[in-house]
Design an enzyme around this catalytic site. Structure first.
Site, PDB file in Angstrom:
ATOM      1  N   THR A  14       0.827  -1.216   0.000  1.00 57.33           N
ATOM      2  CA  THR A  14       0.000   0.000   0.000  1.00 57.33           C
ATOM      3  C   THR A  14       0.858   1.261   0.000  1.00 57.33           C
ATOM      4  O   THR A  14       0.672   2.148  -0.823  1.00 57.33           O
ATOM      5  CB  THR A  14      -0.916  -0.008   1.256  1.00 57.33           C
ATOM      6  OG1 THR A  14      -1.618  -1.243   1.269  1.00 57.33           O
ATOM      7  CG2 THR A  14      -1.893   1.142   1.241  1.00 57.33           C
ATOM      8  N   VAL A  15       1.811   1.322   0.933  1.00 56.32           N
ATOM      9  CA  VAL A  15       2.623   2.542   1.053  1.00 56.32           C
ATOM     10  C   VAL A  15       3.784   2.513   0.048  1.00 56.32           C
ATOM     11  O   VAL A  15       4.054   3.511  -0.634  1.00 56.32           O
ATOM     12  CB  VAL A  15       3.156   2.729   2.493  1.00 56.32           C
ATOM     13  CG1 VAL A  15       3.920   4.040   2.611  1.00 56.32           C
ATOM     14  CG2 VAL A  15       2.003   2.709   3.493  1.00 56.32           C
ATOM     15  N   LYS A  90       6.128   1.643  12.699  1.00 58.45           N
ATOM     16  CA  LYS A  90       5.985   2.008  14.127  1.00 58.45           C
ATOM     17  C   LYS A  90       6.404   0.874  15.046  1.00 58.45           C
ATOM     18  O   LYS A  90       6.989   1.098  16.100  1.00 58.45           O
ATOM     19  CB  LYS A  90       4.552   2.443  14.435  1.00 58.45           C
ATOM     20  CG  LYS A  90       3.519   1.366  14.231  1.00 58.45           C
ATOM     21  CD  LYS A  90       2.185   1.896  13.829  1.00 58.45           C
ATOM     22  CE  LYS A  90       1.503   0.875  12.956  1.00 58.45           C
ATOM     23  NZ  LYS A  90       0.825   1.365  11.834  1.00 58.45           N
ATOM     24  N   GLU A 114       8.875   9.862   9.974  1.00 53.45           N
ATOM     25  CA  GLU A 114       7.681  10.705  10.112  1.00 53.45           C
ATOM     26  C   GLU A 114       6.387   9.912   9.908  1.00 53.45           C
ATOM     27  O   GLU A 114       5.392  10.111  10.609  1.00 53.45           O
ATOM     28  CB  GLU A 114       7.737  11.851   9.081  1.00 53.45           C
ATOM     29  CG  GLU A 114       6.620  12.855   9.180  1.00 53.45           C
ATOM     30  CD  GLU A 114       6.640  13.599  10.499  1.00 53.45           C
ATOM     31  OE1 GLU A 114       7.503  14.447  10.677  1.00 53.45           O
ATOM     32  OE2 GLU A 114       5.780  13.320  11.367  1.00 53.45           O
ATOM     33  N   ILE A 121       0.346  13.722   9.170  1.00 53.60           N
ATOM     34  CA  ILE A 121       0.554  14.838  10.113  1.00 53.60           C
ATOM     35  C   ILE A 121       2.041  14.892  10.492  1.00 53.60           C
ATOM     36  O   ILE A 121       2.588  13.903  10.985  1.00 53.60           O
ATOM     37  CB  ILE A 121      -0.278  14.653  11.405  1.00 53.60           C
ATOM     38  CG1 ILE A 121      -1.752  14.464  11.071  1.00 53.60           C
ATOM     39  CG2 ILE A 121      -0.077  15.830  12.351  1.00 53.60           C
ATOM     40  CD1 ILE A 121      -2.614  14.127  12.277  1.00 53.60           C
ATOM     41  N   GLY A 172     -12.841  -0.287   4.132  1.00 55.17           N
ATOM     42  CA  GLY A 172     -11.372  -0.294   4.074  1.00 55.17           C
ATOM     43  C   GLY A 172     -10.723   0.507   5.189  1.00 55.17           C
ATOM     44  O   GLY A 172      -9.511   0.725   5.170  1.00 55.17           O
ATOM     45  N   GLU A 175      -8.775  -3.380   9.067  1.00 54.19           N
ATOM     46  CA  GLU A 175      -8.224  -4.571   8.428  1.00 54.19           C
ATOM     47  C   GLU A 175      -9.128  -5.771   8.705  1.00 54.19           C
ATOM     48  O   GLU A 175      -9.956  -5.737   9.624  1.00 54.19           O
ATOM     49  CB  GLU A 175      -6.860  -4.881   9.042  1.00 54.19           C
ATOM     50  CG  GLU A 175      -5.967  -3.675   9.103  1.00 54.19           C
ATOM     51  CD  GLU A 175      -4.644  -3.908   8.417  1.00 54.19           C
ATOM     52  OE1 GLU A 175      -4.342  -5.058   8.084  1.00 54.19           O
ATOM     53  OE2 GLU A 175      -3.942  -2.913   8.201  1.00 54.19           O
ATOM     54  N   LYS A 190       2.645   3.859  18.725  1.00 52.97           N
ATOM     55  CA  LYS A 190       2.864   5.252  18.308  1.00 52.97           C
ATOM     56  C   LYS A 190       3.154   6.144  19.518  1.00 52.97           C
ATOM     57  O   LYS A 190       3.999   7.047  19.449  1.00 52.97           O
ATOM     58  CB  LYS A 190       1.628   5.761  17.556  1.00 52.97           C
ATOM     59  CG  LYS A 190       1.443   5.036  16.226  1.00 52.97           C
ATOM     60  CD  LYS A 190       0.055   5.250  15.680  1.00 52.97           C
ATOM     61  CE  LYS A 190      -0.129   4.570  14.340  1.00 52.97           C
ATOM     62  NZ  LYS A 190      -1.528   4.569  13.909  1.00 52.97           N
ATOM     63  N   GLY A 287      -3.347   5.592   4.928  1.00 54.53           N
ATOM     64  CA  GLY A 287      -3.641   5.628   3.488  1.00 54.53           C
ATOM     65  C   GLY A 287      -2.340   5.640   2.712  1.00 54.53           C
ATOM     66  O   GLY A 287      -1.366   6.254   3.153  1.00 54.53           O
TER      67      GLY A 287
HETATM   68  N1  LIG Z   1      -1.043   1.354   5.095  1.00 53.87           N
HETATM   69  C1  LIG Z   1      -1.038   2.492   5.744  1.00 53.87           C
HETATM   70  O1  LIG Z   1      -1.956   3.308   5.631  1.00 53.87           O
HETATM   71  C2  LIG Z   1       0.112   2.833   6.657  1.00 53.87           C
HETATM   72  C3  LIG Z   1       0.092   4.057   7.363  1.00 53.87           C
HETATM   73  C4  LIG Z   1       1.188   4.409   8.174  1.00 53.87           C
HETATM   74  C5  LIG Z   1       2.251   3.530   8.283  1.00 53.87           C
HETATM   75  N2  LIG Z   1       2.217   2.341   7.596  1.00 53.87           N
HETATM   76  C6  LIG Z   1       3.381   1.459   7.734  1.00 53.87           C
HETATM   77  O2  LIG Z   1       3.996   1.286   6.467  1.00 53.87           O
HETATM   78  C7  LIG Z   1       4.591   0.005   6.405  1.00 53.87           C
HETATM   79  C8  LIG Z   1       4.080  -0.712   5.157  1.00 53.87           C
HETATM   80  O3  LIG Z   1       2.678  -0.888   5.269  1.00 53.87           O
HETATM   81  P1  LIG Z   1       1.763  -1.312   4.019  1.00 53.87           P
HETATM   82  O4  LIG Z   1       0.376  -1.035   4.418  1.00 53.87           O
HETATM   83  O5  LIG Z   1       2.286  -0.724   2.765  1.00 53.87           O
HETATM   84  O6  LIG Z   1       2.010  -2.905   4.010  1.00 53.87           O
HETATM   85  P2  LIG Z   1       1.651  -3.929   2.860  1.00 53.87           P
HETATM   86  O7  LIG Z   1       0.648  -3.362   1.926  1.00 53.87           O
HETATM   87  O8  LIG Z   1       1.377  -5.235   3.512  1.00 53.87           O
HETATM   88  O9  LIG Z   1       3.034  -4.068   2.028  1.00 53.87           O
HETATM   89  C9  LIG Z   1       4.170  -4.684   2.560  1.00 53.87           C
HETATM   90  C10 LIG Z   1       5.197  -4.865   1.450  1.00 53.87           C
HETATM   91  O10 LIG Z   1       6.366  -5.416   2.038  1.00 53.87           O
HETATM   92  C11 LIG Z   1       6.698  -6.645   1.395  1.00 53.87           C
HETATM   93  N3  LIG Z   1       7.191  -7.585   2.396  1.00 53.87           N
HETATM   94  C12 LIG Z   1       6.635  -7.905   3.593  1.00 53.87           C
HETATM   95  N4  LIG Z   1       7.402  -8.807   4.233  1.00 53.87           N
HETATM   96  C13 LIG Z   1       8.453  -9.037   3.444  1.00 53.87           C
HETATM   97  C14 LIG Z   1       9.599  -9.891   3.543  1.00 53.87           C
HETATM   98  N5  LIG Z   1       9.785 -10.682   4.600  1.00 53.87           N
HETATM   99  N6  LIG Z   1      10.499  -9.880   2.527  1.00 53.87           N
HETATM  100  C15 LIG Z   1      10.312  -9.104   1.459  1.00 53.87           C
HETATM  101  N7  LIG Z   1       9.247  -8.288   1.283  1.00 53.87           N
HETATM  102  C16 LIG Z   1       8.338  -8.275   2.261  1.00 53.87           C
HETATM  103  C17 LIG Z   1       5.424  -7.130   0.779  1.00 53.87           C
HETATM  104  O11 LIG Z   1       5.780  -7.986  -0.278  1.00 53.87           O
HETATM  105  P3  LIG Z   1       4.686  -8.677  -1.256  1.00 53.87           P
HETATM  106  O12 LIG Z   1       4.246  -7.567  -2.151  1.00 53.87           O
HETATM  107  O13 LIG Z   1       5.464  -9.718  -1.970  1.00 53.87           O
HETATM  108  O14 LIG Z   1       3.633  -9.204  -0.352  1.00 53.87           O
HETATM  109  C18 LIG Z   1       4.757  -5.826   0.354  1.00 53.87           C
HETATM  110  O15 LIG Z   1       5.272  -5.400  -0.907  1.00 53.87           O
HETATM  111  C19 LIG Z   1       4.254  -0.683   7.723  1.00 53.87           C
HETATM  112  O16 LIG Z   1       5.312  -0.519   8.627  1.00 53.87           O
HETATM  113  C20 LIG Z   1       3.030   0.079   8.207  1.00 53.87           C
HETATM  114  O17 LIG Z   1       2.883   0.033   9.619  1.00 53.87           O
HETATM  115  C21 LIG Z   1       1.197   1.988   6.793  1.00 53.87           C
END
Ligand SMILES: NC(=O)c1ccc[n+]([C@@H]2O[C@H](COP(=O)([O-])OP(=O)(O)OC[C@H]3O[C@@H](n4cnc5c(N)ncnc54)[C@H](OP(=O)(O)O)[C@@H]3O)[C@@H](O)[C@H]2O)c1
Length: 407
Positions: A14-15, A90, A114, A121, A172, A175, A190, A287
């Protein structure tokens, strides 16, 4: 043409996906601001890329995998190899912050995060840079959008928790497995990070006491409305006489409080310090594009130069028994003298009542009261004593209240 800055991107979910898109969209603007054009030179997912190879070819690493393993090892390796790191993780910071800060200091490279707290924010930057030498007394706010959406919907519609959670999942905002959000664990991570930065003292996730929103009932919200209260899941990190307190709990706020109108999936954080009175910031807490924008801001800051080194300036104890004001909901037999008995228990514990709403329900009555600030352990023992009164018809329910009335 200036040398490009080569970015190794760990994670393309997602990010990570949103960040990759944003980097190519804003590359020119980044070059104009920093003199260097960013370029993603390698991406790691479960099915693509090799970490060592990506590290070798990059000047800067962006970690957007999530979780602590393998993220911790990758971030440590990157820092040791002299690469600045940006992360949105986090859990990683809340559990291994000291180790990572130490490594970044030793290597003389920046570690920025950040996006790990309150999404778009810029609260980290404000605390560690704008207010870096200000004596902060309190950082608190709504740092989980999922629970804020659920509580806002419950208050607006009167629907029960389970029904609103299902709606949040459809939209959405929650989760499939919402445990971390609804139990307060996500907000606790956090708050550990914010407390660490605000008070310059080590704080880990295990030191943050947290409660979630699963026990909140539509009844609580309906009665609270009559008292002009709105319910939020708050993270609170504050200086106390004996040290600091860092907690997450559902809490009622009076209508005039700056956090009271923050509804839906939004986040809002307030910082209090004698020098600044208070600062409030609100915005989207999650997001893909929103979080990616915070990540890109960190990349720009790294290219621009110096960053805080996260030195420990104090070793403050984290205390648990603090004072709070409470809302108390009791169902009792509608008999003369019941209110007096309850008032006596509270009075004996030096707890004074601020307001009471009483309603008859057949043979029984509901008493909803707000008590003034008191030591939490005293309140808990009063509630235990009240629960033993023969007139009680069900277990008492209580929720903290922020008593300050902002007008
Ligand atoms: N989503 C939000 O709104 C949000 C907001 C603030 C902070 N965050 C933080 O941002 C970070 C990413 O979140 P996200 O929502 O983007 O997660 P996500 O959609 O689950 O994406 C995770 C990515 O990391 C890859 N990955 C996970 N484990 C791995 C491993 N062992 N080896 C290699 N690649 C691996 C996944 O690979 P695959 O594509 O192969 O599955 C995927 O591409 C997290 O720390 C989360 O807490 C997210």
């Amino acid at each position: 043409m200036s040398e490009p800055v080569r970015i190794g991107l760990l994670g393309h979910g997602t990010v990570g996906g949103a960040f990759a898109a944003l980097i190519s969209e804003r590359a020119e603007a980044v070059e104009a601001a920093t003199g260097r054009r960013p370029e993603v030179v390698g991406t790691l997912t479960r099915s693509e890329g090799d970490f060592s190879d990506i590290l070798e070819r990059s000047d800067l690493v962006v970690e957007l995998l999530g979780g602590t393993d393998p993220a911790r090892g990758y971030v440590l390796d990157a820092l040791r190899a002299g690469r600045p790191v940006v992360t949105a993780n986090k859990q990683l910071l809340a559990q291994h912050g000291e180790e990572l800060f130490g490594e970044a200091r030793a290597a003389g490279v920046q570690l920025r995060f950040e996006a790990a707290v309150a999404g778009a924010i810029p609260i980290i930057r404000v605390i560690q840079e704008s207010l870096g030498v200000t004596e902060i007394s309190k950082v608190f706010g709504i740092v989980n959008g999922t629970t804020n959406f659920i509580l806002s919907e419950m208050a607006a519609t009167g629907a029960p928790y389970e029904e609103v959670l299902a709606r949040a999942q459809d939209l959405g905002y929650a989760e499939a497995d919402p445990t971390d959000d609804v139990t307060g664990a996500d907000a606790a991570a956090k708050m550990a990070i914010l407390a660490r930065l605000a008070f310059h003292t080590p704080v880990t996730l295990e030191q943050v006491a947290f409660e979630g929103i699963e026990q909140v009932t539509p009844d609580d919200l309906a009665y609270a409305k009559e008292l002009d209260l709105s319910l939020k899941l708050l993270g609170v990190a504050e200086r106390r006489e004996e040290g600091i307190s860092v907690r997450v709990f559902p809490c009622f706020l009076y209508g005039g409080h700056p956090l009271a109108p923050v509804g839906g999936p939004f986040n809002a954080v307030m910082v209090e310090a004698p020098a600044i009175t208070e600062v409030t910031m609100s915005g989207p807490g999650a997001g893909g594009p929103e979080t990616a924008s915070a990540v890109l801001g960190d990349v720009v800051s790294i290219l621009a130069g110096e960053a805080p080194v996260h030195e420990t300036r104090a070793e403050l104890p984290v205390v648990s028994d603090v004072t709070s004001s409470f809302y108390l909901h009791l169902e009792v037999a509608d008999r003369p003298g019941v209110l007096a008995k309850i008032a006596r228990v509270l009075g004996e514990n030096e707890i004074s009542v601020k307001s009471v709403v009483q309603r008859g329900i057949g043979e029984d009555a509901r008493l909803v009261m707000v008590v003034h600030e008191c030591l939490e352990s005293r309140f808990a023992s009063s509630v235990e004593e009240i629960a033993r009164l023969e007139e009680l018809r069900s277990a008492p329910r209580s929720i903290r209240v922020i008593e300050e009335e902002f007008v």
